[in-house]
Each structure stands twice: as C-alpha cells, then as structure tokens.
Design a protein around this motif. Structure first.
Motif, short mmCIF file in Angstrom:
data_model
loop_
_atom_site.label_atom_id
_atom_site.label_comp_id
_atom_site.label_asym_id
_atom_site.label_seq_id
_atom_site.Cartn_x
_atom_site.Cartn_y
_atom_site.Cartn_z
N LYS A 9 32.89 3.04 26.03
CA LYS A 9 31.09 2.96 26.65
C LYS A 9 31.35 3.41 27.84
CE LYS A 9 28.74 1.94 22.87
NZ LYS A 9 27.81 2.80 22.13
N ARG A 11 33.68 4.16 29.76
CA ARG A 11 34.30 5.43 29.96
C ARG A 11 33.34 6.66 30.42
NH1 ARG A 11 39.29 6.74 27.22
NH2 ARG A 11 40.67 5.78 28.49
N ILE A 12 32.31 6.82 29.09
CA ILE A 12 31.10 7.52 29.02
C ILE A 12 30.17 7.31 30.16
CG2 ILE A 12 29.40 8.39 27.38
CD1 ILE A 12 31.37 7.46 25.16
N ARG A 15 31.64 8.84 33.24
CA ARG A 15 31.79 10.10 33.27
C ARG A 15 30.42 10.66 33.50
NH1 ARG A 15 36.43 11.04 28.72
NH2 ARG A 15 38.15 10.71 30.16
#
Lengths: 444, 238
Positions: A9, A11-12, A15
């Motif tokens: 999560k 990481r998302i 990004r």
C-alpha cells in the motif's frame, strides 16, 4: 502479513505521490497558504475596513460545537460510501478479499486505509482552526483523527446490522444529534466522545468486522439493488430533460447526462452539498452584520463545487467522450453550464428569505436581487470554469475556485456590481487553459 | 480435497439468485454454464467465502465455508470476472504480493514461469494500469494459480484472451487437474467447456436445468456439438 500489505500500500501511495509530487508538495500547500492568509486578511482587515463585511471571530465553545457537528456530518455522509467499501460487493471487491488474510489483519488494513482517506479532512480542520486563530485546539484534530476510523467502521457495521443501509432513519438520528449539539453544555462533549469511542471501536472490530461484515453481506447487496431500482423509478431523468431545454443545444446531451448521473447518486457529494447549502440558508436568519451576499456566495460555491467530484469520477469514462464528435470546448462549456444550473435557484432563495426577514423598499430589493444573481452567476461560473485547473483533483480545484470566488465576492459586493464584467476575460482565459488540458488528456 | 455443496440457496429479497443446489467433487474439472444472470457467479462467490449461503452448507475438506470464510481462502485460487489489480504495481510486484500472502517463501520461480507462459516478461516493470485488458487478465489468472491451491474457481477465464493464450491456459488447467487440483470454471465458450470439463451443470435463472458429462448431455439431446446442446437447454427451459 500486515507488513506485506502495508508495504504494498505504501509503495502505491509513494508512487502516486511521486508522480504528482508538484501538486501535492508545491501547488497544494502554496494554494492552501495563499487562500488561508489572503482570505484572513480580506475578511479581518480589508473588507471590514470597507464596511460591508464584518470581521469573523469564533469563540472556543462555538468552535467545539461546530467541530462536533462537522464530525457527526462526516459520519453521516460517509456512511454509505464507507459501507460500500466495507462489504465486498461487486464494485468494491479487492484482491485482499480473495486471499487468505485473517480478519484481524484485514481490519488493520482497513483502519490504515481510512486513516489515509481521512487525513485531508483533518488537515483542513487544522487549517480552519489556524484561520480563526484557535491554535490552542490544534492538537485535537490529530487526536480525533487517530481514533476516527474505528468509530466510523464500528458505527457503519452496527447500524447496517441492526437497522438497514437506508439513510432515512439515520437522517432522523443525526438530526436529533444536531439539536443535542446545540442544547448540551460543551463540558459534556468530551464525555460523549469517550463513550462513543469506547462503544464503537471494540464493537466494530470484535463483532462488526469479524462476524457481521460477512453475515450481512447479502442483505447489504440486496439493499443496493433495491435502492438503485427506487432511484431509477423516481423519474428524475424526464424532469431534467425538460429543464435542460434552457441549455444551448450543442452541449445539451452532455449537461443532461451529468444531471441524470447526479440525480442517480453518481456523485455522492451532492447530498452533502445540499445539506451544507441548507445550513448556510438557515444561518441567514441570524447573520449579524455580515452581508447576505457573502452567505449567498458561500452557498453557490458549495452547490456548484459538485462539478469537481463529478468531473473527477467521470475520468475513467472520458475515453467514451473522446470517441464521439465532442470538442474540448464543448466538454468545458458543459461543465460550466452544469455548475450554473445546479446553483441557479440559490440567489433567489436568499433574496426571498432576506426580504421576508428584513423587508426593504422595492428599489433596494431589486438592487439586492441583481447583486445576488450576478454574484451567483459569477461564483458558479468560476467554479465550473476552473474545472480543469485542479489537475482533476477535487480538493485542489476547490482551493483554486474558492480563491477566485472570494475575489469575485469582494469585487461585486464590496466595490460595485459592474465588476461582474471582469468575469468574461477570466472565463475566456480559463476556457483556453481548459481546452489545452483536455486536448492533452485526449492525446495521452 | 473434497468440495461438498449441499442444498445451497441464495435470495436477494424477492429475487432467487440460486435455487437449492448440491454437488460433490474432488479432483475434477467442473463446468458451470448458463446465460448472464443465471447464478454462476453467485455460486462461485459462496464457494470461495465471499458471500454466505442463504441456506445449506458448503464444506471444503473439513472447513465449513460459512463458519470459516477466511480459512477456506487458504485452499482456493479464485479468478473473478473482472481482474482486481493494483494499478500502480508492476506484474512482478503484484504476483510477489499475492505469493507472500499465500505464504510462499521463494515465489520467484513460479512468478517467472507465469510471466513466461503469458509472454509478459517484457512487461514486468510496467505499471498494471498501463497494460491492456488481456494482459491484466493474464496477471489475474496467474494470481489465482500461484501457490498451487487445491481448488481453483475460475469465472470466465477465457474472456479477453487471445487464441494462443486460451490454448496455453486450457493446457495449464489440464496440467493442474492431473496434479490433483479441483477446478470449477464458467465460460460462454462451449468448445472449451466440452473439451476440458468432466462434469457440467447448466443453470437458468438460478435453477439447474441439466447436469452430467458433456458427452452424455450431447447424446441426451441428440446434438452434434456442445454449443448446440447448450442452446437446446436454453431454449427448452424457456
């Protein structure tokens, strides 16, 4: 396992933030800061000096009452969207629902997700406290933010289990809560807050998330089907079709589609905005020295700002529009007219209430009507016209539109209604910018 | 692993999504077919523990799906009709995520195998939202198969795939079945149902209208193809 999910999560989120870093870390804070500082300056010093708009001040007990009312409204308006995310229906199914993840971990993930979703709301709360100089209360939004997802999750699951997902009964309960918030002494608020936290957080986890969420799933899905069926039977589409005849023919299908989608709950924020407008209308009864035009501008802004989430929610489907012979200018014009249309009655409502409460000679009444109507058109046009300026992030667009609306109110109400004419070059500039952005979106 | 479904029903208010339904299967490829809205997806969702059955019992091994919906998922790989993927993860990251949750210590080899099978190695570093529908579907299929769960529930697995991938997938289904897996699949491509399934059930408005092996049903209806057999039952039950 929580670490694995959290890692993904984060990481998302990372990004998303990296891709739009300029929006989140430069444009957003700069616009928030400018709107807050300049707005404060206008309302407290400049406009007060001109004499039409009174300085705004707020006492600590009133701030507490308003904060609790806002939190209660947040629970109420977030009830259905939260329920739709909590129960894994066809639309909200996530990969985690298909994997062997324990209920405990799923709850923690949901709690974390909700914390992240609630963050802008509580940051906005802190900005408002700063705006009104209530720095001694600044720690409270952070404290409440940490527990709030537990209360929301617990309340939603409990209500669906014992009653239904229908918000009619819930509206009655929250209406009573609003009255209690006015009547009860502020000293008791902390006790009630503790009570609801202790009740809903453990109940939501041990019984709600572990047992009811799965067992009530069928009932909730059934409610959604019945609810949708009922919404479609209301026949709003035919009424709106008649109404849309006042819209230019080349954008009529687009505006009509947007109005039908709005009537069918495509933009859940519409009901929140209607309620907020209702509260602003009611507050005119005791408006003090603040000009009724300021209330009118606020209400028009709230209603017209429905266009921002509508535009954002339509993004995944815009490819359909791109495949049709629709120009970028038509898309922009449609949103502009949508914002004008849904907020069009507001100036007349304010005018009627104001004249009823404070009768005045016919000439003054007509000047007031003209001012309110011009202000309504200006504010709604700026909100609709700036639709592409927020990079399709509703919050950012609210800030940009709010900033322009404050200036429009200032020019039209404080200086001269003829300042309305300034709207045309501004709209022309917004149109040019929007066409470029929409064409680029079509290309990318 | 034995899957037993006994007298399971599902209602949504007045709408009966599934009339009493029973089946028992172990190490079979089982086809669930029917027109849109026949109740296939509802039954699949009950089996994988997403929604509780109204009445009846679903037992996988010794786990009751209604009482232990989370535990049941440990043994099931489920492919929903629409792929559920995180747009800002790469195919490799997404498959590793699923593998880690399934408790696979070193999933690299299996992930590599799936990426190669579906010719997605070149796209391993692309974000999932930049992939075409077919590519997303391939990733979702890989996610369902990863960890070799003993029961695979595949809702319209061939939808949106190119012909070569459909062939590769059907070979994979047969291979997994030979390795001991039970597979339930729904599809509108009757040629694949005929070729792959040992048993099929035809559903219409939540009711079973026919059940048996594709060959038996073809004989029963005196049809040359299973496609015509399905049409026969669809028309017959109007």
């Amino acid at each position: 396992m929580f670490k694995i999910i959290l890692k993904s999560k984060l990481r998302i989120i990372g990004r998303n933030l990296t891709q739009d870093w300029a929006t989140y870390f430069i444009l957003g804070p700069v616009m928030m800061g400018v709107a807050s500082l300049l707005g404060r300056r206008i309302f407290n010093d400049f406009a007060f000096g001109v004499g039409r708009i009174q300085a705004v001040s707020i006492s600590e007990p009133l701030a507490v009452r308003l904060a609790f009312a806002t939190l209660a409204l947040k629970v109420f308006f977030n009830f259905l969207p939260m329920a739709k995310r909590l129960y894994p229906t066809e639309r909200s199914l996530a990969i985690e629902d298909l994997l062997p993840i324990s209920v405990h971990v799923r709850y923690k993930v949901f709690y974390f997700d909700q914390l992240f979703r609630d963050l802008p709301f509580f940051v906005a709360g802190m900005v408002i406290l700063l705006f009104f100089g209530q720095t001694q209360l600044l720690v409270w939004p952070l404290f409440i933010w940490a527990f709030f997802p537990g209360i929301e999750i617990g309340f939603t699951l409990t209500w669906v289990h014992f009653w239904s997902a229908n918000r009619k009964q819930l509206a009655g309960v929250f209406g009573a809560v609003m009255i209690l918030l006015v009547v009860l002494p502020v000293a008791q608020f902390s006790w009630w807050a503790d009570f609801f936290t202790i009740l809903f957080v453990p109940l939501g986890y041990y019984q709600g998330f572990k047992v009811w969420r799965y067992r009530d799933m069928g009932r909730f899905e059934q409610f959604l089907m019945v609810h949708q069926d009922r919404n479609n039977k209301i026949g709003a589409a035919s009424v709106l079709a008649q109404l849309s005849h006042i819209i230019p023919k080349n954008i009529r299908p687009l505006v009509l589609r947007d109005l039908i989608l709005t009537a069918r709950n495509f933009v859940p924020q519409i009901w929140r905005n209607v309620l907020l407008v209702g509260l602003v209308v009611l507050s005119v009864v005791n408006r003090g020295n603040i000009d009724v035009a300021a209330y009118c501008a606020l209400a028009v802004f709230m209603m017209a700002s429905t266009v921002a989430p509508l535009f954002s929610l339509q993004r995944p489907y815009r490819a359909m529009d791109n495949a049709l012979p629709i120009s970028a200018e038509q898309v922009w014009c449609a949103k502009l007219n949508y914002a004008r249309l849904i907020s069009f009655p507001i100036p007349f409502i304010f005018w009627g209430i104001e004249l009823f409460l404070r009768p005045r000679p016919i000439s003054e009444a007509l000047v007031l009507l003209l001012t309110l109507v011009l202000l309504g058109i200006a504010v709604s046009s700026l909100v609709g016209g700036s639709i592409c300026e927020g990079d399709q992030r509703p919050v950012l667009q609210y800030i940009i539109a709010a900033f322009m609306s404050v200036l429009a109110t200032l020019f039209i109400v404080v200086f001269n209604p003829a300042m309305f004419l300034l709207l045309f070059p501004v709209l022309s500039s917004l149109k040019g910018s929007a066409i470029t952005r929409l064409e680029n979106e079509g290309v990318s | 692993m034995l899957l037993s479904v006994s007298n399971v029903t599902k209602r949504y208010g007045d709408l009966v999504a599934l009339h009493p339904f029973s089946m028992e299967l172990e190490c079979q490829i089982y086809g669930l077919i029917g027109n849109n809205g026949a109740g296939k997806s509802t039954l699949m969702k009950m089996i994988v523990g997403l929604i509780p059955p109204g009445k009846g019992k679903i037992v996988l091994g010794d786990l009751n799906a209604k009482e232990s919906p989370e535990e049941v998922k440990q043994y099931i790989g489920y492919l929903p009709e629409s792929p559920l993927l995180y747009p800002r993860l790469t195919p490799e990251e997404f498959l590793r995520y699923v593998a880690e949750i399934r408790g696979i210590a070193a999933p690299e080899e299996e992930i590599e195998q799936w990426l190669n099978l579906f010719s997605l190695s070149e796209k391993r570093n692309a974000f999932l939202n930049d992939l075409s529908y077919g590519m997303k579907k391939k990733i979702a299929i890989s996610a369902a198969f990863i960890g070799k769960p003993p029961l695979l529930v595949l809702d319209e697995p061939f939808n949106g795939l190119d012909v070569a991938t459909m062939e590769a997938l059907s070979e994979m289904i047969v291979k997994y079945h030979k390795d001991g897996a039970t597979i339930i699949l729904s599809s509108h491509l009757m040629a694949y149902i005929d070729r792959l399934c040992q048993q099929v059930v035809i559903l219409k408005k939540g009711k079973v209208v026919a059940q048996g092996s594709p060959d038996d049903l073809k004989k029963e209806t005196n049809q040359d193809t299973f496609h015509d057999t399905f049409l026969y039952y669809s028309r017959d039950s109007e």
